[in-house]
Design an enzyme around this catalytic site. Structure first.
Site, PDB file in Angstrom:
ATOM      1  N   TRP A 131      -2.070  -0.220  -3.037  1.00 39.97           N
ATOM      2  CA  TRP A 131      -2.820  -1.434  -2.725  1.00 39.97           C
ATOM      3  C   TRP A 131      -1.915  -2.663  -2.701  1.00 39.97           C
ATOM      4  O   TRP A 131      -2.085  -3.554  -1.868  1.00 39.97           O
ATOM      5  CB  TRP A 131      -3.973  -1.600  -3.706  1.00 39.97           C
ATOM      6  CG  TRP A 131      -4.897  -0.416  -3.652  1.00 39.97           C
ATOM      7  CD1 TRP A 131      -5.164   0.473  -4.646  1.00 39.97           C
ATOM      8  CD2 TRP A 131      -5.624   0.047  -2.497  1.00 39.97           C
ATOM      9  NE1 TRP A 131      -6.011   1.456  -4.204  1.00 39.97           N
ATOM     10  CE2 TRP A 131      -6.317   1.221  -2.892  1.00 39.97           C
ATOM     11  CE3 TRP A 131      -5.768  -0.415  -1.193  1.00 39.97           C
ATOM     12  CZ2 TRP A 131      -7.131   1.939  -2.016  1.00 39.97           C
ATOM     13  CZ3 TRP A 131      -6.569   0.298  -0.319  1.00 39.97           C
ATOM     14  CH2 TRP A 131      -7.241   1.458  -0.728  1.00 39.97           C
ATOM     15  N   ASP A 163      -4.631  -8.853  -8.304  1.00 41.91           N
ATOM     16  CA  ASP A 163      -5.757  -7.996  -7.949  1.00 41.91           C
ATOM     17  C   ASP A 163      -6.042  -7.138  -9.178  1.00 41.91           C
ATOM     18  O   ASP A 163      -5.237  -6.293  -9.555  1.00 41.91           O
ATOM     19  CB  ASP A 163      -5.385  -7.137  -6.745  1.00 41.91           C
ATOM     20  CG  ASP A 163      -6.446  -6.101  -6.363  1.00 41.91           C
ATOM     21  OD1 ASP A 163      -7.449  -5.971  -7.092  1.00 41.91           O
ATOM     22  OD2 ASP A 163      -6.252  -5.413  -5.350  1.00 41.91           O
ATOM     23  N   LYS A 177     -15.393  -0.653  -8.866  1.00 39.98           N
ATOM     24  CA  LYS A 177     -14.673   0.257  -9.746  1.00 39.98           C
ATOM     25  C   LYS A 177     -15.142   0.150 -11.196  1.00 39.98           C
ATOM     26  O   LYS A 177     -15.271   1.154 -11.881  1.00 39.98           O
ATOM     27  CB  LYS A 177     -13.175  -0.011  -9.657  1.00 39.98           C
ATOM     28  CG  LYS A 177     -12.610   0.227  -8.267  1.00 39.98           C
ATOM     29  CD  LYS A 177     -11.128  -0.089  -8.203  1.00 39.98           C
ATOM     30  CE  LYS A 177     -10.570   0.126  -6.807  1.00 39.98           C
ATOM     31  NZ  LYS A 177     -10.626   1.521  -6.366  1.00 39.98           N
TER      32      LYS A 177
END
Length: 364
Positions: A105, A175, A199
């Site tokens: 990511w 993030d 998540k």
């Protein structure tokens, strides 16, 4: 059927108490005669929902008043574009951004930023399949970089920054998708901290961004879509267009659930206890092994392997039949991965370890 133990990396397990509350309010939210999924985002009822959610999040995280809380669409991936577009659009910006690449990511975020600005990786753990966090005590941060970016917890590879990097005075962007609200954060150490909620916080389709006010450009940004300009959403209180009303509503309930459990400090203690159960088993096992350097292990995502792909597949299949689902590792790395987010009870981790022990005994 009975509920399974869901170890999915996201969308992921939610607190049963929250799901039960949502069920009770599904047809009639607090006497308004309709579901939250049906009501107007311009209604006073929904305004109360989003205001209360923001207030509860601010309380949980200790968010200072000079930070905006934005409930946005597009997921964390859309912020891969929004971050450079906004931060490199500030007056005097050099349009340079430095990234610490510790997983897929962060890599994707850096690649996306490079479409718009001069983005470079100043540290990476790609040389060992992202199985560790690189030394970030003396990074080659460019003197004119607009910000330094990290993905603080790596969902796929199971690593986490236990210490924030030394950004040498540059704005830190993080993030935190797969560790969001799993532990306390000193918000003032970040310029921007954001996470997709699917998540660890709520249902899919929402990203929450916490942004220091001075980092929100106040002038129109040429070439930047209206919806990607943080000012657009900040000025509209996250209601510029129809938001993900349902996700905001559920997240609000999760915020209250966390507070009732003792807040982020209590969540961290619970998560440490759960992770210890699983990591202790992996460290003692003769069949299974973890794939992450010990000092960089995540409390949220635990990847492991047997070393035999066929045996890995057998384990995943038999685990699912026994009620332990979504243990297959990400397609890019294979193996197994147990995501043990806030809502996963310690009993679920203990039951998984018991099953792993039985599997090991039967497959030596």
């Amino acid at each position: 059927m009975a509920r399974v133990y869901n170890f999915s990396a996201g969308p992921a397990v939610l607190p049963e108490e929250v799901l039960e509350e949502c069920r009770e309010e599904m047809l009639d939210y607090r006497g308004c005669g309709m579901s939250v999924m049906e009501m107007s985002h311009r209604s006073s009822v929904f305004q109360q929902i989003i205001d209360e959610a923001e207030a509860d999040l601010r309380s949980l995280m200790g968010i200072p008043q000079n930070y905006k809380v934005l409930f946005l669409q597009g997921g964390a991936s859309q912020q891969f574009s929004a971050v450079p577009m906004n931060l490199c659009g500030l007056p005097g910006a050099s349009r340079k951004a430095d990234y610490i690449v510790t997983g897929q990511w962060a890599k994707k975020a850096c690649q996306e930023a490079a479409r718009f600005v001069d983005a470079q990786a100043i540290a990476s753990s790609a040389d060992e399949t992202f199985s560790y966090i690189p030394d970030c005590t003396d990074l080659p941060v460019r003197e004119d970089a607009d910000y330094v970016y990290i993905c603080e917890n790596n969902t796929i590879y199971g690593t986490v920054f236990h210490e924030l990097p030394d950004t040498k005075g540059k704005v830190l962007v993080s993030d935190v998708s797969s560790m969001f609200l799993s532990q306390p954060h000193d918000v003032e150490r970040y310029g921007v901290i954001y996470g997709g909620v699917q998540k660890n916080v709520g249902p899919a389709g929402l990203v929450i961004s916490v942004i220091r006010e001075d980092l929100i450009p106040q002038e129109d940004l040429p070439g930047v879509p209206t919806m990607l300009q943080w000012k657009t959403q900040a000025d509209a209180g996250s209601l510029y267009n129809t938001p993900n009303c349902w996700a905001i509503y559920v997240c609000g309930k999760v915020f209250k659930w966390i507070a009732a459990k003792g807040g982020l400090e209590a969540m961290q203690k619970l998560n440490e206890a759960k992770a210890k159960v699983l990591y202790d088993f992996l460290d003692a096992s003769e069949l299974f092994r973890g794939t992450v350097r010990t000092c960089d292990r995540s409390l949220m995502n635990v990847p492991f392997v047997t070393g035999d792909k066929d045996l890995d597949a057998k384990f995943v299949k038999e685990a699912a039949a026994a009620g332990f689902v979504n243990l297959k590792g990400h397609r890019s790395v294979g193996g197994m991965r147990a995501s043990i987010y806030n809502a996963m009870p310690i009993e679920g981790v203990e039951a998984l370890v018991d099953f792993m022990g039985a599997f090991e005994a039967a497959n030596k």
